[in-house]
Write a protein that holds these residues in place. Structure first.
Motif, PDB file in Angstrom:
ATOM      1  N   GLU A  31      42.964  39.957  36.504  1.00 26.91           N
ATOM      2  CA  GLU A  31      42.946  41.048  37.475  1.00 26.91           C
ATOM      3  C   GLU A  31      41.516  41.408  37.862  1.00 26.91           C
ATOM      4  O   GLU A  31      40.565  41.182  37.106  1.00 26.91           O
ATOM      5  CB  GLU A  31      43.660  42.281  36.915  1.00 26.91           C
ATOM      6  N   TYR A  32      41.377  41.995  39.050  1.00 26.83           N
ATOM      7  CA  TYR A  32      40.079  42.541  39.449  1.00 26.83           C
ATOM      8  C   TYR A  32      39.790  43.766  38.596  1.00 26.83           C
ATOM      9  O   TYR A  32      40.668  44.579  38.325  1.00 26.83           O
ATOM     10  CB  TYR A  32      40.089  42.925  40.925  1.00 26.83           C
ATOM     11  N   SER A  68      27.366  35.558  38.753  1.00 32.54           N
ATOM     12  CA  SER A  68      27.986  34.346  39.266  1.00 32.54           C
ATOM     13  C   SER A  68      28.935  34.743  40.382  1.00 32.54           C
ATOM     14  O   SER A  68      28.983  35.908  40.786  1.00 32.54           O
ATOM     15  CB  SER A  68      28.755  33.634  38.137  1.00 32.54           C
ATOM     16  N   HIS A  69      29.702  33.761  40.910  1.00 30.21           N
ATOM     17  CA  HIS A  69      30.663  34.099  41.946  1.00 30.21           C
ATOM     18  C   HIS A  69      31.768  34.992  41.386  1.00 30.21           C
ATOM     19  O   HIS A  69      32.428  35.714  42.127  1.00 30.21           O
ATOM     20  CB  HIS A  69      31.273  32.821  42.526  1.00 30.21           C
ATOM     21  N   ARG A  70      31.936  34.970  40.029  1.00 30.38           N
ATOM     22  CA  ARG A  70      33.009  35.752  39.410  1.00 30.38           C
ATOM     23  C   ARG A  70      32.537  37.109  38.902  1.00 30.38           C
ATOM     24  O   ARG A  70      33.262  38.110  38.975  1.00 30.38           O
ATOM     25  CB  ARG A  70      33.634  34.952  38.260  1.00 30.38           C
ATOM     26  N   ILE A  71      31.345  37.173  38.358  1.00 28.81           N
ATOM     27  CA  ILE A  71      30.807  38.427  37.827  1.00 28.81           C
ATOM     28  C   ILE A  71      29.627  38.852  38.703  1.00 28.81           C
ATOM     29  O   ILE A  71      28.627  38.134  38.810  1.00 28.81           O
ATOM     30  CB  ILE A  71      30.359  38.266  36.365  1.00 28.81           C
ATOM     31  N   VAL A  72      29.762  40.013  39.335  1.00 27.87           N
ATOM     32  CA  VAL A  72      28.788  40.460  40.335  1.00 27.87           C
ATOM     33  C   VAL A  72      28.310  41.860  39.992  1.00 27.87           C
ATOM     34  O   VAL A  72      29.111  42.757  39.689  1.00 27.87           O
ATOM     35  CB  VAL A  72      29.407  40.462  41.746  1.00 27.87           C
ATOM     36  N   SER A  73      26.975  42.061  40.032  1.00 30.21           N
ATOM     37  CA  SER A  73      26.385  43.384  39.843  1.00 30.21           C
ATOM     38  C   SER A  73      26.085  43.979  41.209  1.00 30.21           C
ATOM     39  O   SER A  73      25.368  43.382  42.012  1.00 30.21           O
ATOM     40  CB  SER A  73      25.104  43.284  39.010  1.00 30.21           C
ATOM     41  N   GLU A  79      31.237  44.006  38.589  1.00 32.53           N
ATOM     42  CA  GLU A  79      32.578  43.639  39.020  1.00 32.53           C
ATOM     43  C   GLU A  79      32.987  42.277  38.469  1.00 32.53           C
ATOM     44  O   GLU A  79      32.159  41.369  38.345  1.00 32.53           O
ATOM     45  CB  GLU A  79      32.640  43.614  40.553  1.00 32.53           C
ATOM     46  N   PHE A  80      34.271  42.161  38.153  1.00 31.62           N
ATOM     47  CA  PHE A  80      34.850  40.907  37.650  1.00 31.62           C
ATOM     48  C   PHE A  80      35.895  40.424  38.657  1.00 31.62           C
ATOM     49  O   PHE A  80      36.873  41.121  38.925  1.00 31.62           O
ATOM     50  CB  PHE A  80      35.509  41.122  36.289  1.00 31.62           C
ATOM     51  N   TRP A  81      35.681  39.211  39.191  1.00 32.72           N
ATOM     52  CA  TRP A  81      36.595  38.654  40.216  1.00 32.72           C
ATOM     53  C   TRP A  81      37.156  37.302  39.754  1.00 32.72           C
ATOM     54  O   TRP A  81      36.693  36.275  40.245  1.00 32.72           O
ATOM     55  CB  TRP A  81      35.858  38.484  41.543  1.00 32.72           C
ATOM     56  N   PRO A  82      38.144  37.269  38.853  1.00 31.67           N
ATOM     57  CA  PRO A  82      38.744  38.388  38.128  1.00 31.67           C
ATOM     58  C   PRO A  82      38.218  38.413  36.692  1.00 31.67           C
ATOM     59  O   PRO A  82      37.379  37.596  36.302  1.00 31.67           O
ATOM     60  CB  PRO A  82      40.227  38.003  38.137  1.00 31.67           C
ATOM     61  N   VAL A  83      38.756  39.304  35.857  1.00 26.37           N
ATOM     62  CA  VAL A  83      38.373  39.379  34.458  1.00 26.37           C
ATOM     63  C   VAL A  83      39.146  38.321  33.668  1.00 26.37           C
ATOM     64  O   VAL A  83      40.305  38.032  33.963  1.00 26.37           O
ATOM     65  CB  VAL A  83      38.646  40.792  33.892  1.00 26.37           C
ATOM     66  N   SER A 196      45.212  44.148  41.106  1.00 27.48           N
ATOM     67  CA  SER A 196      45.046  45.015  39.946  1.00 27.48           C
ATOM     68  C   SER A 196      46.352  45.773  39.762  1.00 27.48           C
ATOM     69  O   SER A 196      46.988  46.177  40.746  1.00 27.48           O
ATOM     70  CB  SER A 196      43.885  45.993  40.168  1.00 27.48           C
ATOM     71  N   THR A 197      46.784  45.943  38.509  1.00 28.73           N
ATOM     72  CA  THR A 197      48.053  46.625  38.260  1.00 28.73           C
ATOM     73  C   THR A 197      47.854  47.813  37.329  1.00 28.73           C
ATOM     74  O   THR A 197      46.898  47.872  36.551  1.00 28.73           O
ATOM     75  CB  THR A 197      49.096  45.681  37.623  1.00 28.73           C
ATOM     76  N   ASN A 198      48.776  48.740  37.419  1.00 32.10           N
ATOM     77  CA  ASN A 198      48.819  49.906  36.534  1.00 32.10           C
ATOM     78  C   ASN A 198      50.282  50.163  36.202  1.00 32.10           C
ATOM     79  O   ASN A 198      51.129  50.199  37.095  1.00 32.10           O
ATOM     80  CB  ASN A 198      48.205  51.135  37.223  1.00 32.10           C
ATOM     81  N   THR A 199      50.606  50.285  34.906  1.00 31.70           N
ATOM     82  CA  THR A 199      51.997  50.433  34.486  1.00 31.70           C
ATOM     83  C   THR A 199      52.189  51.743  33.733  1.00 31.70           C
ATOM     84  O   THR A 199      51.395  52.085  32.852  1.00 31.70           O
ATOM     85  CB  THR A 199      52.434  49.258  33.590  1.00 31.70           C
ATOM     86  N   ILE A 200      53.254  52.447  34.103  1.00 31.43           N
ATOM     87  CA  ILE A 200      53.573  53.745  33.504  1.00 31.43           C
ATOM     88  C   ILE A 200      55.022  53.729  33.030  1.00 31.43           C
ATOM     89  O   ILE A 200      55.919  53.363  33.800  1.00 31.43           O
ATOM     90  CB  ILE A 200      53.390  54.893  34.513  1.00 31.43           C
ATOM     91  N   LYS A 201      55.227  54.095  31.790  1.00 31.55           N
ATOM     92  CA  LYS A 201      56.586  54.259  31.274  1.00 31.55           C
ATOM     93  C   LYS A 201      56.988  55.716  31.455  1.00 31.55           C
ATOM     94  O   LYS A 201      56.420  56.613  30.846  1.00 31.55           O
ATOM     95  CB  LYS A 201      56.662  53.862  29.792  1.00 31.55           C
ATOM     96  N   LEU A 202      57.972  55.942  32.332  1.00 33.37           N
ATOM     97  CA  LEU A 202      58.431  57.298  32.625  1.00 33.37           C
ATOM     98  C   LEU A 202      59.695  57.584  31.822  1.00 33.37           C
ATOM     99  O   LEU A 202      60.681  56.859  31.933  1.00 33.37           O
ATOM    100  CB  LEU A 202      58.700  57.455  34.127  1.00 33.37           C
ATOM    101  N   VAL A 203      59.641  58.616  31.002  1.00 37.35           N
ATOM    102  CA  VAL A 203      60.793  59.049  30.210  1.00 37.35           C
ATOM    103  C   VAL A 203      61.219  60.420  30.722  1.00 37.35           C
ATOM    104  O   VAL A 203      60.455  61.387  30.646  1.00 37.35           O
ATOM    105  CB  VAL A 203      60.452  59.121  28.709  1.00 37.35           C
TER     106      VAL A 203
END
Length: 510
Positions: A31-32, A68-73, A79-83, A196-203
């Motif tokens: 992911e980014y 590099s092309h993947r890790i950029v300051s 930034e990680f493209w991707p990690v 990029s993802t974000n996961t939430i467990k909703l109870v």
């Protein structure tokens, strides 16, 4: 004024991205992702010309990160493209004006492996517990969203009502809204698409959860054992619906701390304490720690083994004492019953081979439900009672294992093994199993050394590795003298029992 300044620090950045204050970060591979520090920190510590360098700790030595092309300051962002998995480690950013170096910020980055069979990783989600009848919003991500980014929401890995906004709004929550929600952001960068993802467990609960009191599961107890036998004492503490950061659990032996286990059985002391582990079962959080006793001695019978649980400035204790074993059975045997394979070889193994060798040759006393329980009695009560009277629970495991009665035996045994620690489980893999997804997830918490594999004719001889490994896991018992060498008279096919095509329905998990 202090609050306003703090908020300015959190949201300030040259590129408009959110830069939250965080020291330890979990992120999914592929992911980014970015690390960032606050511009205001730099301005506060340094003036004039300076250089910015990012470092990663490698075996205790700071190494300069090469772009590099993947890790950029980019200004105050890395930034990680991707990690990738190899990016896990400790990071820092250092400013230098040629005369002095100042470390502005440090991070610990933990890159988690992506679950190839799911849209999320169960170790990379947050849990939100809400009451039914209230309104609520799920937020997508800390990443800023521009017009070029697209958002998709998923519930339990299925597209959720074509939702494409950064926040998922619920005017009135119902229990049916409970589930695992994943937000996926697509990001365009140099002609490629990243995500990029974000996961939430909703109870969602009907009523607010009752006030939870910190407590140790089981409280004081006496464990039946034998001199010379290995014992593993467990203490499990219930923490409530959230995991307190200061939760700790440890053992004392007559008010003295035991030595720590090294992880190498040959070098471990006679009594040692394992690392503390945190568990989540449903929406409840537990903490657990094991105390290993290699061989019980007379002196151990006189010890007080005390487990102490501390969290939120509260303390609970549990005292465990050892006493001589008085259980009725050496093992309860759980096997496929309601869904029988065409050749019934699995049933024959449980009812004939296992008792013939363990009982007739080695002197063990087994409880086999179909053989030993009188018809007409309450099945559920009897299963619970007989497992409780047994030193071990033997599960003859195959792809067809799960059935209504078998799953209850497994659930009851897992509870006693993982929570109460009253019964040890032995898994006999009757036929090779490549996919364990049909079993309760909590079964994976059992030590792998408690699994023995049946290899048909190769395992039949009494002196085979199979019976040696099985006896090692059973209670200590002197062998009988009339040992037979082989059991060719049993009707065992050369291929073993084959799974039924339709399988057996799996009705629950622990």
């Amino acid at each position: 004024m202090i609050l306003i300044f703090f908020l300015m620090l959190i949201f300030e950045s040259a590129t408009g991205k959110l830069c939250p204050l965080r020291a330890s970060i979990d992120v999914l591979e592929g992911e980014y992702f970015f690390l960032c520090y606050l511009e205001s920190m730099r301005e506060h510590f340094q003036e004039g010309a300076y250089t910015i360098n990012w470092y990663k700790d490698n075996a205790g030595k700071q190494e300069l990160i090469k772009e590099s092309h993947r890790i950029v300051s980019q200004m105050n962002f890395l930034e990680f493209w991707p990690v990738e998995l190899g990016d896990s480690g400790n990071y820092s950013v250092i400013h230098s004006n040629g005369k002095q170096n100042l470390t502005i910020q440090k991070w610990t980055l933990n890159v988690l492996e992506r679950n190839k069979s799911s849209c999320f990783n169960k170790n990379h989600l947050t849990t939100e517990i809400k009451n039914a009848g209230t309104g609520h919003s799920l937020k997508c991500s800390d990443l800023s969203v521009t017009e070029n980014n697209s958002i998709t929401w998923y519930k339990d890995c299925k597209n959720y009502e074509n939702a494409t906004e950064q926040e998922l709004d619920f005017e009135t929550l119902t229990v049916q809204h409970s589930g695992i929600y994943t937000c996926k952001i697509l990001i365009s960068h140099e002609g490629k698409i990243y995500h990029s993802t974000n996961t939430i467990k909703l109870v969602v609960e009907e009523d607010a959860p009752e006030t939870v009191t910190l407590e140790i599961v089981g409280r004081h107890e006496e464990i039946e054992t034998e001199i010379g036998k290995e014992e593993i004492l467990n203490c499990t503490g219930f923490l409530g619906y959230y995991m307190p950061e200061d939760a700790s659990l440890y053992w004392l032996i007559n008010q003295e701390f035991p030595e720590k286990c090294t992880g190498i059985p040959e070098t471990d002391p006679s009594i040692c304490e394992e690392e503390c582990k945190k568990l989540q079962l449903g929406n409840k959080f537990y903490v657990t720690r094991l105390l290993q006793i290699k061989k019980v001695t007379d002196e151990d019978m006189r010890h007080n083994f005390t487990c102490m649980l501390q969290a939120d400035e509260r303390t609970q204790i549990k005292i465990v004492k050892l006493k001589k074993d008085g259980k009725e059975y050496d093992a309860f045997v759980s096997y496929l019953k309601d869904c029988v394979s065409p050749t019934e070889e699995e049933r024959e193994f449980a009812l004939e081979i296992l008792p013939m060798i363990l009982e007739e040759n080695f002197g063990y006393k087994l409880c086999i439900f179909e053989r030993d329980v009188s018809p007409g009695r309450a099945v559920v009560d009897d299963i619970h009672s007989f497992i409780d009277k047994s030193r071990r629970l033997i599960i003859i495991l195959s792809q067809n294992y799960i059935s209504d009665r078998a799953i209850y035996e497994l659930e009851s045994g897992l509870h006693k093994a993982l929570v109460e620690r009253k019964t040890k489980i032995i898994l006999i893999e009757y036929m090779p199993i490549s996919d364990y997804s049909f079993l309760p997830e909590s079964l994976s918490l059992l030590p792998s050394k408690r699994v023995v594999k049946w290899k048909k004719d190769k395992s039949l001889p009494v002196n085979s590795r199979f019976w040696k490994n099985l006896r090692y896991l059973m209670p200590a018992k002197p062998a009988k003298k009339n040992i037979k060498g082989h059991y060719n008279n049993l009707a065992l096919g050369s291929q073993g029992a084959q799974p039924r095509t339709e399988g057996c329905e799996f009705n629950g998990v622990v």
